[in-house]
Each structure stands twice: as C-alpha cells, then as structure tokens.
Design a protein around this motif. Sequence first.
Motif, mmCIF file in Angstrom:
data_model
loop_
_atom_site.group_PDB
_atom_site.id
_atom_site.type_symbol
_atom_site.label_atom_id
_atom_site.label_comp_id
_atom_site.label_asym_id
_atom_site.label_seq_id
_atom_site.Cartn_x
_atom_site.Cartn_y
_atom_site.Cartn_z
ATOM 1 N N THR A 1 0.840 -1.172 0.005
ATOM 2 C CA THR A 1 -0.081 -0.018 -0.133
ATOM 3 C C THR A 1 0.879 1.287 0.028
ATOM 4 O OG1 THR A 1 -1.800 -1.257 1.194
ATOM 5 C CG2 THR A 1 -1.954 1.178 1.162
ATOM 6 N N ASP B 1 -7.393 5.965 -2.462
ATOM 7 C CA ASP B 1 -6.480 7.209 -2.786
ATOM 8 C C ASP B 1 -7.366 8.208 -2.642
ATOM 9 O OD1 ASP B 1 -6.608 8.185 -5.981
ATOM 10 O OD2 ASP B 1 -7.367 6.116 -5.610
ATOM 11 N N ASN C 1 -9.970 5.674 -5.827
ATOM 12 C CA ASN C 1 -10.167 4.220 -6.045
ATOM 13 C C ASN C 1 -9.532 3.357 -5.118
ATOM 14 O OD1 ASN C 1 -11.358 4.704 -8.681
ATOM 15 N ND2 ASN C 1 -9.272 4.927 -9.780
ATOM 16 N N ILE C 2 -9.682 2.102 -5.174
ATOM 17 C CA ILE C 2 -9.347 1.177 -4.339
ATOM 18 C C ILE C 2 -7.614 0.748 -4.238
ATOM 19 C CG2 ILE C 2 -9.620 -1.328 -3.325
ATOM 20 C CD1 ILE C 2 -12.567 -0.543 -5.106
ATOM 21 N N VAL C 3 -7.073 0.944 -3.521
ATOM 22 C CA VAL C 3 -5.486 0.887 -3.374
ATOM 23 C C VAL C 3 -5.396 -0.628 -2.647
ATOM 24 C CG1 VAL C 3 -3.601 1.492 -2.499
ATOM 25 C CG2 VAL C 3 -5.025 3.106 -2.893
ATOM 26 N N SER C 4 -6.026 -1.000 -1.607
ATOM 27 C CA SER C 4 -5.956 -2.551 -1.113
ATOM 28 C C SER C 4 -7.311 -2.795 -0.456
ATOM 29 C CB SER C 4 -5.035 -2.388 -0.155
ATOM 30 O OG SER C 4 -5.255 -1.772 1.143
ATOM 31 N N SER C 5 -7.539 -4.235 -0.524
ATOM 32 C CA SER C 5 -8.738 -4.605 0.023
ATOM 33 C C SER C 5 -8.480 -5.999 0.673
ATOM 34 C CB SER C 5 -9.806 -5.141 -1.329
ATOM 35 O OG SER C 5 -10.565 -5.927 -0.830
ATOM 36 N N SER C 6 -8.775 -5.940 2.107
ATOM 37 C CA SER C 6 -8.608 -7.164 2.627
ATOM 38 C C SER C 6 -9.651 -7.746 3.308
ATOM 39 C CB SER C 6 -7.399 -7.382 3.635
ATOM 40 O OG SER C 6 -7.420 -6.825 4.648
ATOM 41 N N ILE D 1 -17.985 -1.309 -0.308
ATOM 42 C CA ILE D 1 -16.898 -0.262 -0.908
ATOM 43 C C ILE D 1 -17.618 0.965 -0.769
ATOM 44 C CG2 ILE D 1 -15.828 0.159 -3.092
ATOM 45 C CD1 ILE D 1 -15.426 -2.545 -3.813
ATOM 46 N N LEU D 2 -18.844 1.008 -1.188
ATOM 47 C CA LEU D 2 -19.598 2.272 -1.531
ATOM 48 C C LEU D 2 -19.619 3.053 -0.053
ATOM 49 C CD1 LEU D 2 -22.398 1.784 -3.793
ATOM 50 C CD2 LEU D 2 -20.118 2.990 -4.091
ATOM 51 N N ARG E 1 -16.064 4.108 0.933
ATOM 52 C CA ARG E 1 -15.581 4.936 0.393
ATOM 53 C C ARG E 1 -16.267 6.544 0.632
ATOM 54 N NH1 ARG E 1 -16.050 4.329 -5.724
ATOM 55 N NH2 ARG E 1 -14.235 3.371 -5.349
#
Lengths: 223, 272
Positions: A88, A173, A178-183, A197-198, A201
């Motif tokens: 990240t 970011d 946008n999505i940098v990391s997802s765990s 996600i929404l 964000r």
Amino acid sequence: MSPSTSSEAVEDQKLRPFFCELDVLSRPDGSAIVSQGDTTAIAGVYGPIEAKPNKTYIEKAAIEAIYRPKSGLPCVPDRMSESTLQHTFEAAILTTAHPRTLITISIQEMQDSGGLLACAINAGCLAIMNSGLPMRFLVAAVNCMIHENGDIILDPDEKQLKESCAVMTFAFDNVNKNIVSSSTDGSFSETQYQEAILKCRSACDEIFQLYRDIVKKYAPSMG
Amino acid sequence: MAAQYKSIHPVKYYRDFLAQDVRPDGRTPDKTRTVTVNANSISTSDGSATVRIGNTTVICGIKAELGKPKADEPESGFVVPNVELPPLCSPCFRPGPPSEEAQVMTCFVAKATSGMVDLKQLGISLDNLAWVLHIDMICLDYDGCVQDACVIALSTALRTVKLPKVDYDEDTKTPTVHLNQRTSVDVKSSPVSTSFAVFDEEIILSDPTAEEESLSSARLTVVTDGKSIFSVHKPGGSTLTEVQLQDCISIAKERANLVNEMIRVAVGSVKR
C-alpha cells in the motif's frame, strides 16, 4: 422501524473518534500516533536511507514495512498485514524519486479493539506525510463489517465484531478515490461487497478531511 | 530477435503484445490457463492431490494425526496448513527457513479455506483426543498463481481424506484405532481462488505467469465458490475502480464453477 433502531442505524454510519499527533518521536524522519476509538497504532518512517545490496533497485526506492504486535514477536498472520502495508505504501510513495535507497516504515500496535489494519495504514500515511517524502497520493483506510443480520456497520469496535460474519478493510487514494487495497475475512455476497465499498468510500472523505485539519494544525511547526 | 528484445526491454515487449490484445503465450488478457487436477497422487498419505495451472505445479499431502485438542476449543480438532516454496521451484528462493512470501501464502491459504471443515467433526473425546490434519502444500514449479494452485490442491486433497474410526477409553486413556473402518471428512464449502495482475496500471491479466506477476503494478486474488465470496485480497499496488473489481469477480466466479466440477470428477474417479 422504531425511532431507537433508526438512530442506532445512523450511529453505525459514523467512524469512531479519530485522534492523531504528528512528530511524536524524535529519531524517525516522520512519525505519527493515531487512535480510532480504542484502537491505537504508532508509526515511524526512516528514509531514504542506504539499502542493503540485495534490496537495492536501480530505478526506485525499496519500501520496507515492519509491523510489531503489542506483545511478543511478529508471527505468521502478522506477515500478511505487513505485506499489505508494504504494498500500500509502495503505491502511495513516489519511489522513483529516490532510486537505490530504502524507506522503512515501522508500525507498532499499541492497542487493538478492531480495525487495526486500517489504523496502521492511516498512521503510516500520516507518518510519511510528516517525513516530507514525495507521494503519488494519500491513502485512507476504513474498516467495516457485515453483521449476522446482513447490515453493514462502519468502523466496528471489538464488541460489535463478535456478531460479525465478515470483516473488510479498504484503502482508497485521495485523487480518484479508487481502491488501493482490499483485505477481507469471512464470506459474503458480491452485492454486500459492492455496498461495503460504497460505504467505506464515502467514509474515507471524512478521514481525508481529518488529514487536512491535522496538516493545517501542524503546518507552522513543520515548516 | 524477439528473445533479445524481451531481455533488454521486458515491459515494452509486453506492451507491444498487449496493444494487439494478446499475451506472449497466446492468451487474451482475460483467458486463464488450463488446470489439471489429480486426486490421491500420494498413496502413503491420508489424502493428497496434484494440481497444475499451466506450468505451475503444487502437490498437497494431508497427514492425519491424533492429538490433544486446544484448551479453548476442547471439542474440536484442528487443521495446520503449510505452504512450502523450496529452492527447486524458482531461482527466487534459497534454502533455509520459510521465506516471507511462503509465510504470507500460508496465511492466505489458511484464511481462504478456514470455513471448509467443521472442526467439531475432528473431535473424538472432549478435551482428550482429536484429529489434527497437517496439510502440506509443496510448490514444484513456480510460474505464477501458486496460491490458486494451493487452494485447489487443498480442496481436492481434503475430499480424498479417509479417517479411521477411533474409540477412546476414558478410564485407561487409550485410543483404539480401527484401520479398516474409514469415513471421509465432511467438506462444507468449495472455495476456488483466481488471481489477476494489473499491467501498466490499467490492463488486467487473468491468471498471470510468474513473468507477468513480476512486471505487474498490482495483484489481486479473488476466492469464491461461484456464489459467495470468501476473500478479495488486494495488497496495495496501483488502484482499481469498482467496475474493474466487478469484472474480476465475475471471471473468478465462472472459473470457480469450472474448477469445482473438475475437482468433483477427479475425486469421483478415485473412489471407484
């Protein structure tokens, strides 16, 4: 829906109180302590420093993330958070500005009551900002969980996490969101994932605003 | 000429191919490699499988052992997955203690497959005796998406496990093992992992090779059984939009159905 449940629902959409202090340590080039609710992490950045020959890249700086748990030595599950943190920050830092060097980001867990990875990413990002390293973008991480009844709860604490069937952490970011990391942990459906996600964000805007306030507060002393 | 060009400027080499919507190995960006599943490849283990994804090869063996249950879960047994990346599989690994990548992969595989077995069925006697399943996955050829091969191999091998019946005498504290009465382990879910690599911050390559992985700006792994998702793991790297994530999830779901069918056939052919 009764008024009490609706007010609870509103409550769940809020992040826990966010506190941050920069420049808390004297030795690192940049440091930050962040607490989100009762979850606290402290981060220190050293860099750019001399890299070991096996970790030198001719075109960019090597990024090393070190994660230290509250007690004991880092074990196998901690390696996974470490790899997420490293990749990240590698995306966020403009690594090409300091070729053949090493940038070390150490994160020490102080207290964990849910959402430690998110707190660690935020602390790391603030420490990098404090160090003055050039960055591509800032990152903000938000933790959320899916309740057994299907509700999505933002930034849950330890007590709420006991009733979760899945926990997710997203980092965004600040340029395009946008999505940098997802765990993720646990099982969920595709729609639940999209919804999470929404929600995260929209919550990350709040964290970016907090970043701005912190920088404003520290700008006179950082100059 | 192409070989020299590739070693001098690998990124440009890939860019030229991808401008024509094709990869150097002839696949389109969204096409996955052929998967081969072989169940019960090691006759001396309690359950085993070999999985190949293109050149990537992973062999998985399961050893069942009797042990004492953990104090906080006295009625259940436990599983111990472990991924090994020996120096044989790639020049990137040296002999010695497990590399960081192997540790991260072990942790990922353990997390992705944690819901497969109800650990209570591995318990034999409360707080005294339980089954411990040591699941060892060894990579023989490292050509990208090793974690996917590990998850598929684990899922296949778990379905071939046959545990003998054990009676436990509480008074004398001795177990009696009936080797001729064996039952298989009840497997609840069938996760399949599919990995993606992001090239040049925009082109998504499904099921990348080791070379594509090393040139990529970000990596993403989706674990699903075709319906529910068990993990969407993106450890940093260049950013993705939701639409791109959604596309990856649909590709992963489609592949999960195919691979699960393949596992079913492979396990079925062993039982005969």
